[in-house]
Each structure stands twice: as C-alpha cells, then as structure tokens.
Design a protein around this motif. Sequence first.
Motif, PDB file in Angstrom:
ATOM      1  N   LEU A   1       0.817  -1.215   0.000  1.00  0.00           N
ATOM      2  CA  LEU A   1       0.000   0.000   0.000  1.00  0.00           C
ATOM      3  C   LEU A   1       0.855   1.273   0.000  1.00  0.00           C
ATOM      4  CD1 LEU A   1      -3.125   0.211   0.085  1.00  0.00           C
ATOM      5  CD2 LEU A   1      -2.950   0.662   2.526  1.00  0.00           C
ATOM      6  N   VAL A   2       2.129   1.122   0.438  1.00  0.00           N
ATOM      7  CA  VAL A   2       2.959   2.312   0.675  1.00  0.00           C
ATOM      8  C   VAL A   2       3.161   3.130  -0.602  1.00  0.00           C
ATOM      9  CG1 VAL A   2       5.225   3.109   1.478  1.00  0.00           C
ATOM     10  CG2 VAL A   2       4.099   1.194   2.609  1.00  0.00           C
ATOM     11  N   LYS A   3       3.148   2.448  -1.759  1.00  0.00           N
ATOM     12  CA  LYS A   3       3.378   3.193  -3.009  1.00  0.00           C
ATOM     13  C   LYS A   3       2.270   4.221  -3.289  1.00  0.00           C
ATOM     14  CE  LYS A   3       1.527  -0.492  -6.055  1.00  0.00           C
ATOM     15  NZ  LYS A   3       1.183  -1.466  -5.025  1.00  0.00           N
ATOM     16  N   LEU A   4       1.138   4.060  -2.611  1.00  0.00           N
ATOM     17  CA  LEU A   4       0.050   5.034  -2.806  1.00  0.00           C
ATOM     18  C   LEU A   4       0.185   6.246  -1.877  1.00  0.00           C
ATOM     19  CD1 LEU A   4      -3.051   2.601  -2.933  1.00  0.00           C
ATOM     20  CD2 LEU A   4      -1.558   3.311  -4.804  1.00  0.00           C
ATOM     21  N   PHE A   5       1.132   6.190  -0.944  1.00  0.00           N
ATOM     22  CA  PHE A   5       1.267   7.277   0.039  1.00  0.00           C
ATOM     23  C   PHE A   5       2.259   8.338  -0.442  1.00  0.00           C
ATOM     24  CE2 PHE A   5       0.804   4.039   3.817  1.00  0.00           C
ATOM     25  CZ  PHE A   5      -0.486   3.770   3.416  1.00  0.00           C
ATOM     26  N   SER A   6       1.991   9.593  -0.113  1.00  0.00           N
ATOM     27  CA  SER A   6       2.994  10.640  -0.347  1.00  0.00           C
ATOM     28  C   SER A   6       3.955  10.653   0.850  1.00  0.00           C
ATOM     29  CB  SER A   6       2.307  12.007  -0.454  1.00  0.00           C
ATOM     30  OG  SER A   6       1.808  12.370   0.830  1.00  0.00           O
ATOM     31  N   ALA A   7       5.118  11.295   0.677  1.00  0.00           N
ATOM     32  CA  ALA A   7       6.107  11.353   1.767  1.00  0.00           C
ATOM     33  C   ALA A   7       5.496  11.998   3.004  1.00  0.00           C
ATOM     34  CB  ALA A   7       7.326  12.139   1.307  1.00  0.00           C
ATOM     35  N   GLN A   8       4.684  13.007   2.755  1.00  0.00           N
ATOM     36  CA  GLN A   8       4.035  13.730   3.864  1.00  0.00           C
ATOM     37  C   GLN A   8       3.071  12.796   4.629  1.00  0.00           C
ATOM     38  OE1 GLN A   8       1.793  16.933   2.328  1.00  0.00           O
ATOM     39  NE2 GLN A   8       2.104  18.227   4.130  1.00  0.00           N
ATOM     40  N   GLU A   9       2.354  11.980   3.841  1.00  0.00           N
ATOM     41  CA  GLU A   9       1.390  11.065   4.470  1.00  0.00           C
ATOM     42  C   GLU A   9       2.119  10.006   5.303  1.00  0.00           C
ATOM     43  OE1 GLU A   9      -2.097  11.502   1.044  1.00  0.00           O
ATOM     44  OE2 GLU A   9      -0.611   9.889   0.909  1.00  0.00           O
ATOM     45  N   ILE A  10       3.245   9.534   4.783  1.00  0.00           N
ATOM     46  CA  ILE A  10       4.019   8.542   5.542  1.00  0.00           C
ATOM     47  C   ILE A  10       4.463   9.142   6.873  1.00  0.00           C
ATOM     48  CG2 ILE A  10       6.216   7.257   5.595  1.00  0.00           C
ATOM     49  CD1 ILE A  10       5.859   6.747   2.615  1.00  0.00           C
ATOM     50  N   LEU A  11       4.923  10.369   6.812  1.00  0.00           N
ATOM     51  CA  LEU A  11       5.372  11.040   8.032  1.00  0.00           C
ATOM     52  C   LEU A  11       4.217  11.211   9.026  1.00  0.00           C
ATOM     53  CD1 LEU A  11       7.987  12.283   9.137  1.00  0.00           C
ATOM     54  CD2 LEU A  11       7.129  14.519   8.356  1.00  0.00           C
ATOM     55  N   ALA A  12       3.071  11.607   8.488  1.00  0.00           N
ATOM     56  CA  ALA A  12       1.890  11.817   9.351  1.00  0.00           C
ATOM     57  C   ALA A  12       1.470  10.499  10.012  1.00  0.00           C
ATOM     58  CB  ALA A  12       0.742  12.386   8.522  1.00  0.00           C
ATOM     59  N   LEU A  13       1.567   9.420   9.235  1.00  0.00           N
ATOM     60  CA  LEU A  13       1.184   8.110   9.759  1.00  0.00           C
ATOM     61  C   LEU A  13       2.143   7.684  10.868  1.00  0.00           C
ATOM     62  CD1 LEU A  13      -1.011   6.032   9.040  1.00  0.00           C
ATOM     63  CD2 LEU A  13       0.661   4.864   7.610  1.00  0.00           C
ATOM     64  N   LYS A  14       3.447   7.894  10.612  1.00  0.00           N
ATOM     65  CA  LYS A  14       4.462   7.561  11.627  1.00  0.00           C
ATOM     66  C   LYS A  14       4.180   8.307  12.919  1.00  0.00           C
ATOM     67  CE  LYS A  14       8.605   7.035   8.805  1.00  0.00           C
ATOM     68  NZ  LYS A  14       9.824   7.772   8.436  1.00  0.00           N
ATOM     69  N   THR A  15       3.840   9.581  12.786  1.00  0.00           N
ATOM     70  CA  THR A  15       3.614  10.392  13.979  1.00  0.00           C
ATOM     71  C   THR A  15       2.332   9.976  14.683  1.00  0.00           C
ATOM     72  OG1 THR A  15       4.582  12.158  12.697  1.00  0.00           O
ATOM     73  CG2 THR A  15       3.582  12.796  14.789  1.00  0.00           C
ATOM     74  N   LYS A  16       1.274   9.805  13.902  1.00  0.00           N
ATOM     75  CA  LYS A  16      -0.023   9.507  14.522  1.00  0.00           C
ATOM     76  C   LYS A  16       0.008   8.157  15.244  1.00  0.00           C
ATOM     77  CE  LYS A  16      -4.887  10.169  14.006  1.00  0.00           C
ATOM     78  NZ  LYS A  16      -5.972  10.736  13.257  1.00  0.00           N
ATOM     79  N   LEU A  17       0.707   7.178  14.640  1.00  0.00           N
ATOM     80  CA  LEU A  17       0.736   5.843  15.253  1.00  0.00           C
ATOM     81  C   LEU A  17       1.961   5.655  16.146  1.00  0.00           C
ATOM     82  CD1 LEU A  17      -0.411   3.634  12.225  1.00  0.00           C
ATOM     83  CD2 LEU A  17      -1.768   4.389  14.162  1.00  0.00           C
ATOM     84  N   ASP A  18       2.807   6.662  16.186  1.00  0.00           N
ATOM     85  CA  ASP A  18       4.017   6.608  17.006  1.00  0.00           C
ATOM     86  C   ASP A  18       4.818   5.324  16.682  1.00  0.00           C
ATOM     87  OD1 ASP A  18       5.875   7.259  18.849  1.00  0.00           O
ATOM     88  OD2 ASP A  18       4.753   6.488  20.580  1.00  0.00           O
ATOM     89  N   LEU A  19       5.197   5.188  15.404  1.00  0.00           N
ATOM     90  CA  LEU A  19       5.829   3.950  14.941  1.00  0.00           C
ATOM     91  C   LEU A  19       7.290   3.853  15.371  1.00  0.00           C
ATOM     92  CD1 LEU A  19       4.416   3.604  11.312  1.00  0.00           C
ATOM     93  CD2 LEU A  19       3.638   2.517  13.426  1.00  0.00           C
ATOM     94  N   THR A  20       7.664   2.672  15.812  1.00  0.00           N
ATOM     95  CA  THR A  20       9.077   2.395  16.065  1.00  0.00           C
ATOM     96  C   THR A  20       9.452   1.082  15.379  1.00  0.00           C
ATOM     97  OG1 THR A  20       8.470   1.384  18.151  1.00  0.00           O
ATOM     98  CG2 THR A  20       9.290   3.624  18.284  1.00  0.00           C
ATOM     99  N   GLU A  21      10.754   0.822  15.390  1.00  0.00           N
ATOM    100  CA  GLU A  21      11.304  -0.341  14.684  1.00  0.00           C
ATOM    101  C   GLU A  21      10.531  -1.632  15.004  1.00  0.00           C
ATOM    102  OE1 GLU A  21      13.391   0.477  12.528  1.00  0.00           O
ATOM    103  OE2 GLU A  21      14.199  -1.448  11.927  1.00  0.00           O
ATOM    104  N   HIS A  22      10.281  -2.441  13.972  1.00  0.00           N
ATOM    105  CA  HIS A  22       9.620  -3.756  14.072  1.00  0.00           C
ATOM    106  C   HIS A  22       8.118  -3.695  14.349  1.00  0.00           C
ATOM    107  CE1 HIS A  22      13.530  -5.438  13.753  1.00  0.00           C
ATOM    108  NE2 HIS A  22      13.929  -5.068  14.953  1.00  0.00           N
ATOM    109  N   ASP A  23       7.548  -2.485  14.295  1.00  0.00           N
ATOM    110  CA  ASP A  23       6.086  -2.408  14.442  1.00  0.00           C
ATOM    111  C   ASP A  23       5.415  -2.909  13.165  1.00  0.00           C
ATOM    112  OD1 ASP A  23       6.342  -1.310  16.897  1.00  0.00           O
ATOM    113  OD2 ASP A  23       5.808   0.742  16.326  1.00  0.00           O
ATOM    114  N   VAL A  24       4.206  -3.418  13.338  1.00  0.00           N
ATOM    115  CA  VAL A  24       3.385  -3.788  12.193  1.00  0.00           C
ATOM    116  C   VAL A  24       2.103  -2.977  12.275  1.00  0.00           C
ATOM    117  CG1 VAL A  24       1.925  -5.661  11.288  1.00  0.00           C
ATOM    118  CG2 VAL A  24       4.313  -6.107  11.860  1.00  0.00           C
ATOM    119  N   VAL A  25       1.626  -2.528  11.107  1.00  0.00           N
ATOM    120  CA  VAL A  25       0.384  -1.756  11.082  1.00  0.00           C
ATOM    121  C   VAL A  25      -0.626  -2.492  10.200  1.00  0.00           C
ATOM    122  CG1 VAL A  25      -0.689   0.445  10.473  1.00  0.00           C
ATOM    123  CG2 VAL A  25       1.689   0.393  11.279  1.00  0.00           C
ATOM    124  N   PHE A  26      -1.802  -2.750  10.752  1.00  0.00           N
ATOM    125  CA  PHE A  26      -2.901  -3.299   9.946  1.00  0.00           C
ATOM    126  C   PHE A  26      -3.821  -2.149   9.580  1.00  0.00           C
ATOM    127  CE2 PHE A  26      -1.571  -7.057  12.310  1.00  0.00           C
ATOM    128  CZ  PHE A  26      -1.552  -8.021  11.299  1.00  0.00           C
TER     129      PHE A  26
END
Length: 575
Positions: free
Chosen positions: A357-382
């Motif tokens: 799905l990542v190819k559909l995201f813009s760089a800004q959206e990826i950043l927003a997702l990382k921040t909103k979900l507070d992603l760290t190494e080895h996390d999985v997102v459904f």
Amino acid sequence: MLRTIYNGQLRLSNVGQNVELVGWVAKKRNLGSLLFIDLRDRTGIIQLLINSEQIVVPDVRNEYLLHVFGVVKQKAVANNLLATGEVEVEVSKLEVINKAETTPLIIANETDALEEVRLKYRYLDLRRPTMQDKLIKRAQIVRSTHQYLDQNGFIEIETPILTKSTPGGARDFLVASRLHPGSFYALPQSPQIYKQLLMISGLERYYQIAKCFRDEDLRADRQPDFTQIDLETSFLNQDEILTLTEGLLHKIFLETVNYDLPLPLPRLTYEQALHTYGSDKPDLRYGLKIVNIKDIFENNQNTFFVDNTHIIAIKVANFAEQATRKVLDNYNLTAKKFKLASYAMLKYSSGELVGSLVKLFSAQEILALKTKLDLTEHDVVFIAASPLEDAAYFGLGALRTQVAKDLNLIDDQIYSLLWVTDFPLFETSDEGRLVAAHHPFTRPHDEDLALLKTNPAQVRAQAYDIVINGYEAGGGSLRIYDRDLQNQIFTLLGMSEEAIRFKFGFFVDAFNYGTPPHGGIALGLDRMTMILTGTDNIRDVIAFPKNLAGVSPMSEEPTTVDQQQLIDLHLKIVE
Ligand code: ASP
C-alpha cells in the motif's frame, strides 16, 4: 451413615483418630504385602495403607466403591500434591460396596478421552475432580445470586415452560398439543414477556434462575437449552440497574473465585466500543486500540482513499519478525470472513514503512502516519478500509482479537468487565428489513424518539450489555411502558395490526392498566461459569449438555417416538 469424615478433610489434626470412610478407588499400588490405595470422594483423595498379612483384602480394582475402617497416621514423607498429603489411613477393615468394570475413560483431572466419549459416559466424566469443581463453582454463583437478590428485595417467581410462540428472535422449540390438534406450545426463549407482566402486576422486583430454549446453530459457547439469571425491576433508571447488577457481580466474583472486582465498572457506548476496539464486546485485557487515519489521506486522490469512507488502523508493536506469510494468510481468512475487502499490512523496519500500500502514500502522508501511530522499529500496522462502517470496524476488531491470541497478549490473571451501552435500537436484516437489535420491548432514548419517523436506523436504545473477557455475558434494557410507542415499534418491525393482535394482543392490552416504568437484565449463567472456571467450552459447565449437533451422546435425544405418540399428538412425519 457409612462414614465419620470426608476423605478430603483429613489433616494432621486427625492423627490418631479412628475413622470410617467411603470412596472410589482412584489408584492402586502393590508393594509386596503392602497395598496403597488412593480413595476418592467429592472432597478429595486420601491414601489408604493396607497390610494384607494383617487383614483380609478382597479383590480391589480402579473405581470399585469401598467402605473402610482405619486409623489416621502421619506419613513419613508428605505428598505435596494432595491437600491430605501429610497423612494416610491405616486400614483395619475393608469392604467392597460395589464393583466397577474397566471405565471407558481415565477418571482423573487429565484425561485423554474424546469429548464424545466423555459425553456418552457423562456420569463417569463427572467423577473427575476438575468437572466436579466446575459444578461446585456454578452452585456457588447461584447461591451468591439468591442471597444478593433476596437481600435486595427481589422475589423469585417461576414462569411457564409451555408458552406461546412469538417468532421474531431465534427459532422456537415447539411442543405439539394433544388436546388441541394442530396447535403448539413454544418453549420460552426467555421469560421476557412474563417478567414485564409481573412489573405491571406491581411485584416490583422479580428474579429467576431461568431455563431458556433457542433452536439456533450451536457453538463452543452456545447450547439449545441454557440458563439465565433473569431479573426485572420497576422505577429504576439505567444507572441504578447497572449499579445493582455490579453489586451482584462483585459478590459472585468474590465468593466464587475470591476476586475483588473494582467498581464501578467501566462503561463504553456502543459507538465508542466499535470505534476503539472494533467490537461490541471488547476484551480490555490488552490494548491494540483502533486509530482513525482517514484524515491523513484527505488530499489523496487514489480511489482506495476516495472510495473508502472508513480508513482505520491498529499498530502491533514488535510483530514484524513474527508476521510470516503463514500468519498473514490466517489474517486474510479472518478479513474475508468479516467481509473486509480492503485490508493491508505494513511493516516498519530500518526506519522505512514497507508494504504494497505504501506506493500510494505521499512522503508527507508517511510522516503523518508515523507520527499519529508513534511507529518504532519492528512495528506492524494493519489498515482496514471500507465504505461501510461495520465492515471496517468489526473486521479490524476481529484481527485485533486474533493478533492478541497469537501474541499471547491476554493476561489471564485478571478479568475484564465493562458495560457497553446505547446500542442501536434496530439492525437491518440481510433483506433490508428493520429488526430489533435487542428485542421489540426495548425503550428508545427519549431524545431519539423523533428519529423513529425519519431515520429509525439512527435511534439508540436504552440497552446495555455486560461484557466479561470478550464474552457477552448478559444484557438488558429499559422497557417501553407506553402502549402507543410499543405499537409504533411493532409496526416499524413490519408487523400488521392483525399480527400484533395475534402475537402480542394480551401483552399490549396489559399496557392499558397503569404500566410502571421498568427494566431488567439477564446474565448468562453458563457463560459466567465458563469464565470463572477458566474454560472456553460451555459443555464443561453443564452437567448434561448436548454436543455440537444438539444430540446427547449419552441418552441419545432427540430420538424418534412411537407411532402412537404421534397419533395422540395429531402429527405425521412427512419425509
Ligand atoms: N430477555 C433478554 C434476553 O434474553 C434479557 C433482558 O432484556 O432482560 O436477552
């Protein structure tokens, strides 16, 4: 009396006493002229010591029923596995009350017998201490219930088992009438109508440990005949009914498993439960909360984001390594089962978000997702997406439950109890009809009454479920007490004037005579016992249950009947 004391009661304090015991032979060991027998009764096991050079010893085998006399002795080396392990009984006389054949299953806590065999020989299965423990706990739940409700002014009242068929909920079990050819009684799906009539009678507080009958497909937590703790009160509001029920639950948990339930219990509205946990019966023993991420993709024109009104996610920490193909295939099956067409998994590794799905995201959206979900190494997102709210949330909720099981996130030392309130009053059937979500007597929220005419699907009910460890352990509601409103609901449910009269005429008539505001709840006794005895099989907490095909392997019902019985009932079997 054949005994002076129960086997499981013997302790060091009994040393020196002459005792008379009865029990079944659980185990036998020969050591030359010495014979050791583990003698079992309902309370436990005591070791017998028999010297065959000193007394006459008849032939003794497993499950023989014995009557013995002897003296209590302290053991040289205690057996820590038994509560009675510090003592044994030196036998002076031993009689066999009854012999036993070799049993078809091992009578011990651990048995390798198939469940069909256990059900066929249920009377032997119930000799196993672990099974007796479950029935004893069940009896404790019932005892606490009687005490609490009695103390709180409830009157135990029985209601009929032969009742009127009022189809609409589950399928009825029917009983043909001999005296009235072609007419049938129905076994009650619950005492609902009767308990409401008792409120109209002015009895104010009713309860019953009630047998209920529903002809539905069976599951691990469902039986065709089951038991509810059923109660109804007049003049209480929802808050008061929940508080009263919490008191009952507190007493049951304390007296059955010595668990001090923290009160008040948490409460979530149906909408909150759905949006946070993707379930109307969430298990709060683990997190994995749902996060709404739709806003992140507001400007994304890809159809995936434009077509799906609901785009939501859960983050699973440290799952990346374990999320193998095989694990994910399983999740795909769950998503399918819940009609969740669009769902994707992303991994966060080496600081990158990876996944198709990542190819559909813009760089800004990826950043927003990382921040909103507070992603760290080895996390999985459904991520789940759907134009339909229920498909998105219930689908992701089902994945949440599966992930928690797979990752062992559930702390089984604690209990998760909560109320879920404000359910929708109606559901829509597969054919697009309105059906009652709880039952047709449930009172809508006063402030939603106007919506009954304009948008009934949006009407919220004054209904509540008690949820324990992810099980719906009971539910109830405030009831309609206004005749016109009751008729309006019946009509919305698609019932004609004649159908209302035929099915519920007596009930609607009763509303003409000063009906008090009332409400109640029914708690599933079987499910509660399952939870408090740590089993996920409802058959383990019912003395004589049916198997998944609705059959009793022991007595073999349902069976055919004599031709004459059919004739008496004016029935003919048509192939
Ligand atoms: N009779 C309802 C049921 O069996 C419970 C209730 O509303 O009190 O679900």
